[in-house]
Design a protein around this motif. Structure first.
Motif, PDB file in Angstrom:
ATOM      1  N   LEU A   1     -34.754  24.674 -78.294  1.00 25.43           N
ATOM      2  CA  LEU A   1     -35.726  25.550 -77.635  1.00 25.43           C
ATOM      3  C   LEU A   1     -35.407  25.696 -76.155  1.00 25.43           C
ATOM      4  O   LEU A   1     -35.452  26.798 -75.592  1.00 25.43           O
ATOM      5  CB  LEU A   1     -37.135  24.988 -77.829  1.00 25.43           C
ATOM      6  CG  LEU A   1     -38.301  25.858 -77.331  1.00 25.43           C
ATOM      7  CD1 LEU A   1     -38.342  27.186 -78.085  1.00 25.43           C
ATOM      8  CD2 LEU A   1     -39.615  25.118 -77.501  1.00 25.43           C
ATOM      9  N   ASN A   2     -35.063  24.564 -75.511  1.00 27.26           N
ATOM     10  CA  ASN A   2     -34.700  24.600 -74.087  1.00 27.26           C
ATOM     11  C   ASN A   2     -33.460  25.453 -73.858  1.00 27.26           C
ATOM     12  O   ASN A   2     -33.378  26.200 -72.868  1.00 27.26           O
ATOM     13  CB  ASN A   2     -34.473  23.181 -73.562  1.00 27.26           C
ATOM     14  CG  ASN A   2     -35.769  22.391 -73.480  1.00 27.26           C
ATOM     15  OD1 ASN A   2     -36.847  22.967 -73.404  1.00 27.26           O
ATOM     16  ND2 ASN A   2     -35.667  21.070 -73.513  1.00 27.26           N
ATOM     17  N   LEU A   3     -32.488  25.328 -74.780  1.00 26.87           N
ATOM     18  CA  LEU A   3     -31.269  26.126 -74.643  1.00 26.87           C
ATOM     19  C   LEU A   3     -31.584  27.610 -74.753  1.00 26.87           C
ATOM     20  O   LEU A   3     -31.038  28.431 -73.999  1.00 26.87           O
ATOM     21  CB  LEU A   3     -30.250  25.715 -75.719  1.00 26.87           C
ATOM     22  CG  LEU A   3     -29.546  24.375 -75.499  1.00 26.87           C
ATOM     23  CD1 LEU A   3     -28.682  24.019 -76.699  1.00 26.87           C
ATOM     24  CD2 LEU A   3     -28.678  24.416 -74.239  1.00 26.87           C
ATOM     25  N   HIS A   4     -32.473  27.946 -75.716  1.00 27.23           N
ATOM     26  CA  HIS A   4     -32.864  29.351 -75.857  1.00 27.23           C
ATOM     27  C   HIS A   4     -33.559  29.847 -74.593  1.00 27.23           C
ATOM     28  O   HIS A   4     -33.309  30.964 -74.127  1.00 27.23           O
ATOM     29  CB  HIS A   4     -33.794  29.508 -77.069  1.00 27.23           C
ATOM     30  CG  HIS A   4     -33.074  29.577 -78.378  1.00 27.23           C
ATOM     31  ND1 HIS A   4     -32.186  30.588 -78.694  1.00 27.23           N
ATOM     32  CD2 HIS A   4     -33.095  28.759 -79.460  1.00 27.23           C
ATOM     33  CE1 HIS A   4     -31.697  30.405 -79.907  1.00 27.23           C
ATOM     34  NE2 HIS A   4     -32.230  29.282 -80.394  1.00 27.23           N
ATOM     35  N   GLN A   5     -34.444  28.992 -74.043  1.00 29.70           N
ATOM     36  CA  GLN A   5     -35.161  29.378 -72.830  1.00 29.70           C
ATOM     37  C   GLN A   5     -34.202  29.537 -71.658  1.00 29.70           C
ATOM     38  O   GLN A   5     -34.290  30.505 -70.884  1.00 29.70           O
ATOM     39  CB  GLN A   5     -36.237  28.344 -72.502  1.00 29.70           C
ATOM     40  CG  GLN A   5     -37.395  28.333 -73.497  1.00 29.70           C
ATOM     41  CD  GLN A   5     -38.374  27.207 -73.243  1.00 29.70           C
ATOM     42  OE1 GLN A   5     -38.065  26.245 -72.539  1.00 29.70           O
ATOM     43  NE2 GLN A   5     -39.552  27.305 -73.817  1.00 29.70           N
ATOM     44  N   GLU A   6     -33.277  28.555 -71.513  1.00 29.35           N
ATOM     45  CA  GLU A   6     -32.291  28.640 -70.437  1.00 29.35           C
ATOM     46  C   GLU A   6     -31.410  29.872 -70.603  1.00 29.35           C
ATOM     47  O   GLU A   6     -31.064  30.544 -69.626  1.00 29.35           O
ATOM     48  CB  GLU A   6     -31.445  27.367 -70.410  1.00 29.35           C
ATOM     49  CG  GLU A   6     -32.219  26.128 -69.941  1.00 29.35           C
ATOM     50  CD  GLU A   6     -31.375  24.870 -70.024  1.00 29.35           C
ATOM     51  OE1 GLU A   6     -30.178  24.986 -70.362  1.00 29.35           O
ATOM     52  OE2 GLU A   6     -31.901  23.779 -69.748  1.00 29.35           O
ATOM     53  N   ASN A   7     -31.041  30.142 -71.868  1.00 33.86           N
ATOM     54  CA  ASN A   7     -30.214  31.317 -72.146  1.00 33.86           C
ATOM     55  C   ASN A   7     -30.950  32.594 -71.764  1.00 33.86           C
ATOM     56  O   ASN A   7     -30.361  33.521 -71.177  1.00 33.86           O
ATOM     57  CB  ASN A   7     -29.849  31.339 -73.631  1.00 33.86           C
ATOM     58  CG  ASN A   7     -28.823  32.422 -73.949  1.00 33.86           C
ATOM     59  OD1 ASN A   7     -27.833  32.567 -73.259  1.00 33.86           O
ATOM     60  ND2 ASN A   7     -29.075  33.182 -75.004  1.00 33.86           N
ATOM     61  N   ALA A   8     -32.257  32.625 -72.081  1.00 34.54           N
ATOM     62  CA  ALA A   8     -33.067  33.803 -71.732  1.00 34.54           C
ATOM     63  C   ALA A   8     -33.161  33.961 -70.217  1.00 34.54           C
ATOM     64  O   ALA A   8     -33.074  35.083 -69.693  1.00 34.54           O
ATOM     65  CB  ALA A   8     -34.463  33.674 -72.346  1.00 34.54           C
ATOM     66  N   ILE A   9     -33.329  32.813 -69.507  1.00 38.93           N
ATOM     67  CA  ILE A   9     -33.408  32.862 -68.040  1.00 38.93           C
ATOM     68  C   ILE A   9     -32.092  33.361 -67.448  1.00 38.93           C
ATOM     69  O   ILE A   9     -32.076  34.204 -66.548  1.00 38.93           O
ATOM     70  CB  ILE A   9     -33.759  31.473 -67.475  1.00 38.93           C
ATOM     71  CG1 ILE A   9     -35.197  31.097 -67.863  1.00 38.93           C
ATOM     72  CG2 ILE A   9     -33.613  31.434 -65.961  1.00 38.93           C
ATOM     73  CD1 ILE A   9     -35.563  29.662 -67.537  1.00 38.93           C
TER      74      ILE A   9
END
Length: 252
Positions: free
Chosen positions: A110-118
């Motif tokens: 989830l963090n990776l997805h969020q970081e990727n989105a950022i």
């Protein structure tokens, strides 16, 4: 009453009750009669004594070692239960560890997805900024090199006599820029701010820093009959222009 008791005793309900073969309704009836009538209670006690005596007469002696085997079997069952409990505890711990690991990796994902989105958002914003900057550079080149561009020299009024600026206005391309060449020094609690009145609406174009590069061009919104102003405002800028502090204006 005696007839009622006699009829009851002639049935086999007491014997069935002693052997545990009565229905719920019959059990309640027998227990009620035993409690209410001494004759029935006496007969019940006699039958109970006879049953105990008969059981003792025909009792079969337990085989030798039966008690020991039973105890051993009980111990084996206890050991099995303990082993099962240990297995269950181990399984529970494994399940908890698995759940914790799954939750950890889920959070990581989830963090990776969020970081990727950022990161994607930052890249998109950077691309948009670069596109805007390239568009601005292209427009500046057009304005500066187009023969239809009109140059307007701007000087400050008595509140800013040394203010000098040069506006570039191109009515064909509908582009306009201003180059602020000189700004008189202001107290630390004041600043210069630029405005543009377009189609009856006053637009805030931001604070002009006195340290701006003299070669820098600032875009002005273009519209027919538009007017731009430079005012003196409190440090940090104002939400609306202070009309009495207008030091220069540019008519298109």
């Amino acid at each position: 009453m005696k007839e009622k008791i006699r009829l009851f005793l002639e049935t086999d309900l007491l014997e069935s009750y002693l052997l545990g073969n009565t229905t719920t309704e019959e059990t309640l009836q027998v227990e009620r009669y035993i409690a209410m009538y001494p004759e029935v209670r006496e007969t019940y006690n006699e039958l109970q004594s006879n049953l105990e005596a008969y059981a003792k007469m025909h009792a079969i002696k337990a085989p030798e070692g039966l008690k020991a085997r039973i105890l051993q079997k009980i111990k084996a069952q206890d050991a099995g239960r303990r082993k099962f409990r240990r297995f269950a505890i181990a399984a529970s711990i494994s399940a908890v560890m698995f759940a914790a690991s799954a939750y950890f990796f889920y959070n990581q994902n989830l963090n990776l997805h969020q970081e990727n989105a950022i990161v994607n958002t930052k890249i998109q914003n950077l691309e948009a900024d670069m596109k805007q900057q390239l568009e601005d550079v292209r427009n500046q080149f057009i304005v500066l090199n187009n023969p239809q561009t009109r140059k307007v020299s701007i000087k400050g009024n008595k509140k800013a006599k040394d203010l000098k600026a040069l506006a570039y206005i191109n009515p064909v391309k509908k582009l306009s820029y201003i180059n602020v060449q000189n700004l008189p020094q202001l107290p630390e609690n004041q600043c210069y701010q630029m405005w543009a009145e377009v189609n009856g609406e006053m637009l805030n174009l931001g604070v002009i820093e006195s340290a701006d590069d003299k070669e820098k061009l600032r875009a002005l919104p273009y519209a027919e009959d538009a007017v731009s102003y430079i005012t003196i405002e409190p440090q940090g800028g104002n939400l609306t222009p202070t009309v009495q502090n207008i030091v220069a204006n540019i008519s298109y």
